[in-house]
Enzyme design. Sequence first.
Site, short mmCIF file in Angstrom:
data_model
loop_
_atom_site.label_atom_id
_atom_site.label_comp_id
_atom_site.label_asym_id
_atom_site.label_seq_id
_atom_site.Cartn_x
_atom_site.Cartn_y
_atom_site.Cartn_z
N THR A 1 -9.89 12.00 5.63
CA THR A 1 -8.65 12.42 6.31
C THR A 1 -7.52 12.63 5.32
O THR A 1 -6.93 13.72 5.24
CB THR A 1 -8.26 11.35 7.36
OG1 THR A 1 -9.35 11.15 8.24
CG2 THR A 1 -7.04 11.78 8.14
N VAL A 2 -7.20 11.59 4.55
CA VAL A 2 -6.04 11.68 3.65
C VAL A 2 -6.38 12.57 2.45
O VAL A 2 -5.52 13.34 1.98
CB VAL A 2 -5.59 10.27 3.19
CG1 VAL A 2 -4.36 10.38 2.31
CG2 VAL A 2 -5.30 9.37 4.39
N LYS B 1 -4.18 0.08 1.15
CA LYS B 1 -3.44 -1.20 1.30
C LYS B 1 -4.36 -2.40 1.23
O LYS B 1 -3.97 -3.47 0.73
CB LYS B 1 -2.63 -1.23 2.61
CG LYS B 1 -3.41 -0.88 3.85
CD LYS B 1 -3.32 0.58 4.16
CE LYS B 1 -4.24 0.96 5.29
NZ LYS B 1 -3.92 2.22 5.91
N GLU C 1 2.77 4.62 -2.65
CA GLU C 1 3.74 4.86 -1.58
C GLU C 1 3.05 5.00 -0.22
O GLU C 1 3.58 4.55 0.81
CB GLU C 1 4.53 6.14 -1.88
CG GLU C 1 5.64 6.45 -0.92
CD GLU C 1 6.69 5.35 -0.86
OE1 GLU C 1 7.47 5.20 -1.81
OE2 GLU C 1 6.74 4.62 0.16
N VAL D 1 1.90 1.87 2.70
CA VAL D 1 2.68 1.27 3.81
C VAL D 1 3.54 2.36 4.45
O VAL D 1 4.25 3.08 3.76
CB VAL D 1 3.61 0.14 3.32
CG1 VAL D 1 4.30 -0.54 4.50
CG2 VAL D 1 2.88 -0.88 2.47
N GLY E 1 2.72 5.15 5.99
CA GLY E 1 2.29 6.56 5.94
C GLY E 1 3.29 7.42 5.20
O GLY E 1 3.52 7.23 4.01
N GLY F 1 -7.70 10.34 14.14
CA GLY F 1 -7.74 10.01 12.70
C GLY F 1 -6.73 8.95 12.32
O GLY F 1 -6.42 8.76 11.14
N GLU G 1 -8.41 2.95 11.36
CA GLU G 1 -9.26 2.74 10.19
C GLU G 1 -10.73 2.92 10.60
O GLU G 1 -11.06 2.84 11.78
CB GLU G 1 -9.07 1.32 9.66
CG GLU G 1 -7.68 1.03 9.15
CD GLU G 1 -7.26 1.94 8.01
OE1 GLU G 1 -7.99 2.05 7.01
OE2 GLU G 1 -6.19 2.56 8.12
N LYS H 1 -0.37 -4.54 4.79
CA LYS H 1 0.87 -3.80 4.48
C LYS H 1 2.04 -4.77 4.30
O LYS H 1 2.90 -4.57 3.42
CB LYS H 1 1.16 -2.79 5.59
CG LYS H 1 0.14 -1.66 5.64
CD LYS H 1 0.29 -0.86 6.91
CE LYS H 1 -0.67 0.32 6.96
NZ LYS H 1 -0.73 0.94 8.30
#
Length: 439
Positions: A17-18, A109, A133, A136, A138, A191, A194, A209
């Site tokens: 996803t990321v 995290k 960054e 925590v 998003g 999405g 987790e 976080k």
Amino acid sequence: MTIPPQEIGVGIVGFGTVGTGTVKLLLENAELLRKRVGIPIRLVRVADRDVVKDRGIRLPEGVFIEDGMRVARDPDVHILVELVGGTGAAKDFLLEAVRNGKSVVTANKALLAECGPEIVKAVHAAGVDIGFEASVGGGIPIIRTLREGLAANRIRAIFGIINGTCNYILSRMTREGKPFAEILAEAQAAGLAEADPSFDIDGIDTAHKLAILVWIATGGHVPPKEIFVQGIREIDQEDIAFAKEFGYTIKLLAIAKENGVGIEVRVHPTMIPSHYLLATVDGAYNAIYVKGDFVGSSLSYGQGAGMLPTASAVVSDVIEIARNLRRGCAGRIPPGGYFLADPSARANLAPFDQVHSEYYLKIRVVDKPGVLSRIAGVLGSHAISIASVLQKGQGQTAVPIFIVTHRAKESDMRAALAEVDRLPDVLDRTRMIRIENNL
Ligand code: NDP
Ligand code: HSE
């Protein structure tokens, strides 16, 4: 490492996803990034163990590979972006890249909270940078806010809604009255959740976080297992209806506050007055309320999860590190924001059983004379004063009694509830939600 004169090479491990959002951003905003950094940022490698799945993005020939270690060792990669998740292979990729003199960026995290001191030590020894960054909030730049924007302040308190999945579930349960499981499935499809959703709904992701926030705020590490954590699985429509009736909203809060003894660090469902800004944070949005000794209160708000907002935070780190590389420097800002003799020092935590709070209690009882007075007697014998009582239903075998208390000590409340739950007319384990009226 030598200064790359012409361009900065980026390698990504984890094309999920990321990772997909990050690749998209690096490709679509390449020209903007070139202007912000002064030289091009080139996507050199992307690795994922699944090289078959279609992510809807065409990468130049030879960029997409299977083996993350090749990215960590590739001489053309100056910045490795770890977007695998977890504390296994992700850690190996990240540390291998650091050993190879590369700066690293991660959204992970869990890895930072569990292995932060070890990673910081490796980064320090190698003289490289680390950016996190995205770990925590998003897309919310809360790490930079605390480490740079609020660096002049002693941070007195943090109250955060920092798990998009939980906030999405609680908001929709409150608004639509839908059951927990149905809404969780939708969060997963979006999405947000987790890979293992229990990380979200049991509060573990929030605790990870919070550990990072406390580290950045105080310079001290918090082992996640030392954080009191309670998730949202048990919240039901009765709790939500009571909260509404009494002017509260239920949120999963990450709380860190100085209390004179140390720092209270805890994660639990919390009733907060519905007129507070935090109570209005809806859906997958996150918000972090920070109290500093000089700045006073500030609230950061934005999308706490998801492909594109998270990619925005990841690439902000890439830009910062690329700028440093261009100028031939690293470690200008220490990862935790403090130049400490011992960068693995622990935060000074206050014992959780000494924390004070107001409480909401839901006690399911047999509806007959004398039950309420026996419960009140137990609470009173533990120095717990009742602020209000409500009983719904009448003449049924089981009715819920709702009680709100004045401020009481956590250890007293636990001892009292152990006794209440042993009373003969109490039918289930008492449910308790902490109330925060003074943010
Ligand atoms: P995904 O599961 O979508 O992506 C991870 C990718 O890495 C998957 O494609 C996975 O493959 C792949 N992968 C797993 N192990 C390996 C390996 N050994 N070698 C190569 N590839 C591997 O996760 P997300 O993108 O959602 O999350 C990535 C990180 O970002 C996590 O640390 C997460 O906590 C964090 N994060 C996520 C946010 C979000 O909104 N999703 C927001 C903020 C942070 P496979 O599918 O086969 O397992
Ligand atoms: N699962 C996380 C959440 C992703 O729901 O907030 C963002 O860290």
